[in-house]
Motif scaffolding. Structure first.
Motif: not given
Length: 414
Positions: A76-89
């Protein structure tokens, strides 16, 4: 190396003299029971890189927890408030629990399940307090559905964005728990109660007003996800799950529900999670997530070659089922219907595929979703016109990819 058995009956890893001699190069692999996850991954990493012929070296023995191959590194790619799912993987439509996107406002609380309580009160006949064990005694239900943050969109000027950065605040799981309607019947909801307040037990004390009709429809108090207990980042020990509605309303770490005859006008539904529309007005309580799709391959940073390419992606809608996904390989001049992967579920991510023969000329590829209500995923210019030129929540534009002559794929706003 510890060969002793745990006093509680769980055995540590035992390596025989024969195994030591046969795999001298692997003799440094150690699995420590108290740190089994990290140790097992370290052992697996070493075992996979130790020999060009794994058939000549004993592999890692069975462990207490499974793990990914050391060669697979979805993150996942994290930030201060969220982290994003690696949809492409990802493959298929179920998001691994540890890759499910996160969004929280006060960090992840540590809640002892033995002390957990859910209070339901307000306009009810019989206010009640439910423990986690109480919730699990009710008839359970499982449902596969997506969860999406209403702020799930990001653009770019240089095109160097992956699907993960563009709309990675969406994931899909099988959620298991008790229907909220079951609990509503247990406490006896007053017929005049039209709203309920859902309150979380995190440091932000997240609160949202939700129409009672949704509670009686398909809302779930979920205590399990993908066959295991809901993970802490997803609301352990129990969370509210509202299929098809914006993620913020599916309050995590749920501790209180209060029934009322009016919305509570909390911070998260007044100053936040509202969006401007044309005419200078503000749209509020826009719960439903509209139909959306994204091509996950080819996408940045992929580089393709001329010839046959399988375009792959995912589509979803909070309004119901996806009935069609259209793909364009000529910058929107013409559209063809993609194949949808069964099963096509209500308010769930559906995978799509389209076989395309690229001739090597620069072009744009894009997809648009259509759901069973007839809603068609809009272009960016249509959304901007409807929102008075503003971007914010519930932004679901058609996502395009520019395929350059050299095969490099870049994101392109439409």
């Amino acid at each position: 190396m510890d060969k002793r058995d745990d006093k509680n009956g769980s055995a540590g890893i035992k390596i025989s003299r024969r195994n030591l001699l046969a795999g001298a190069a692997a003799a440094t692999i150690v699995l420590v029971q108290t740190a089994q996850g990290k140790a097992f991954q370290a052992a697996l990493t070493q075992a996979e890189s130790i020999s060009d012929d794994p058939a000549k070296v004993p592999g890692v023995p069975p462990g207490t927890l499974g793990t990914r191959s050391a060669f697979e590194k979805p993150l996942k790619t994290p930030s201060d408030t969220s982290s994003r799912t690696p949809l492409q993987d990802l493959y298929g439509t179920i998001t691994p629990s540890d890759l499910h996107y996160e969004r929280h406002h006060g960090g992840v609380p540590a809640i002892d399940p033995s002390k957990y309580e859910l209070v339901i009160h307000g306009m009810v006949d019989k206010p009640m307090v439910f423990t986690l064990a109480d919730l699990k005694r009710f008839p359970s239900v499982s449902r596969t559905a997506f969860l999406e943050c209403s702020g799930n969109y990001r653009g770019s000027n240089d095109g160097k964005l992956r699907p993960q950065e563009i709309c990675g605040l969406v994931s899909q799981s099988e959620w298991t728990g008790v229907k909220l309607s079951t609990l509503f019947r247990e406490v006896g909801v007053n017929p005049k109660a039209n709203w309920f307040l859902a309150e979380g037990g995190d440091a932000a004390v997240m609160t949202r007003s939700v129409p009672v009709r949704k509670g009686f429809d398909d809302a779930i108090i979920a205590y399990a996800q993908n066959g295991e207990a809901v993970r802490p980042e997803q609301g352990y020990p129990s969370r509210l799950f509202l299929p098809g509605w914006e993620g913020n309303a599916s309050v995590k770490w749920l501790r209180r529900i209060e029934l009322s005859d009016a919305p509570f006008m909390t911070r998260e539904e007044t100053s936040k999670y509202t969006e401007t529309v044309a005419g200078g007005k503000i749209r509020q309580f826009s719960f439903t997530m509209d139909a959306r799709s994204v091509i996950t391959y080819p996408s940045y940073p992929a580089k393709v070659e001329a010839g046959w390419i399988e375009i792959r992606g995912i589509a979803w809608s909070g309004r119901g089922k996806i009935v069609r996904v259209e793909v364009s390989t000529d910058a929107g001049k013409s559209w063809k219907t993609a194949a949808l992967q069964e099963p096509i579920l209500d308010k769930a991510i559906t995978a799509f595929r389209h076989l395309w023969q690229w001739d090597g000329s620069p072009t744009e590829i894009m997809s648009r979703a259509v759901d069973e209500t007839g809603y068609v995923q809009p272009f960016l210019k249509q959304l901007l016109a409807a929102r008075g030129g503003n971007m914010g929540y519930h932004f679901n534009p058609v996502t395009a990819w520019y395929v350059q002559k050299d095969g490099q794929v870049l994101f392109k706003a439409t």
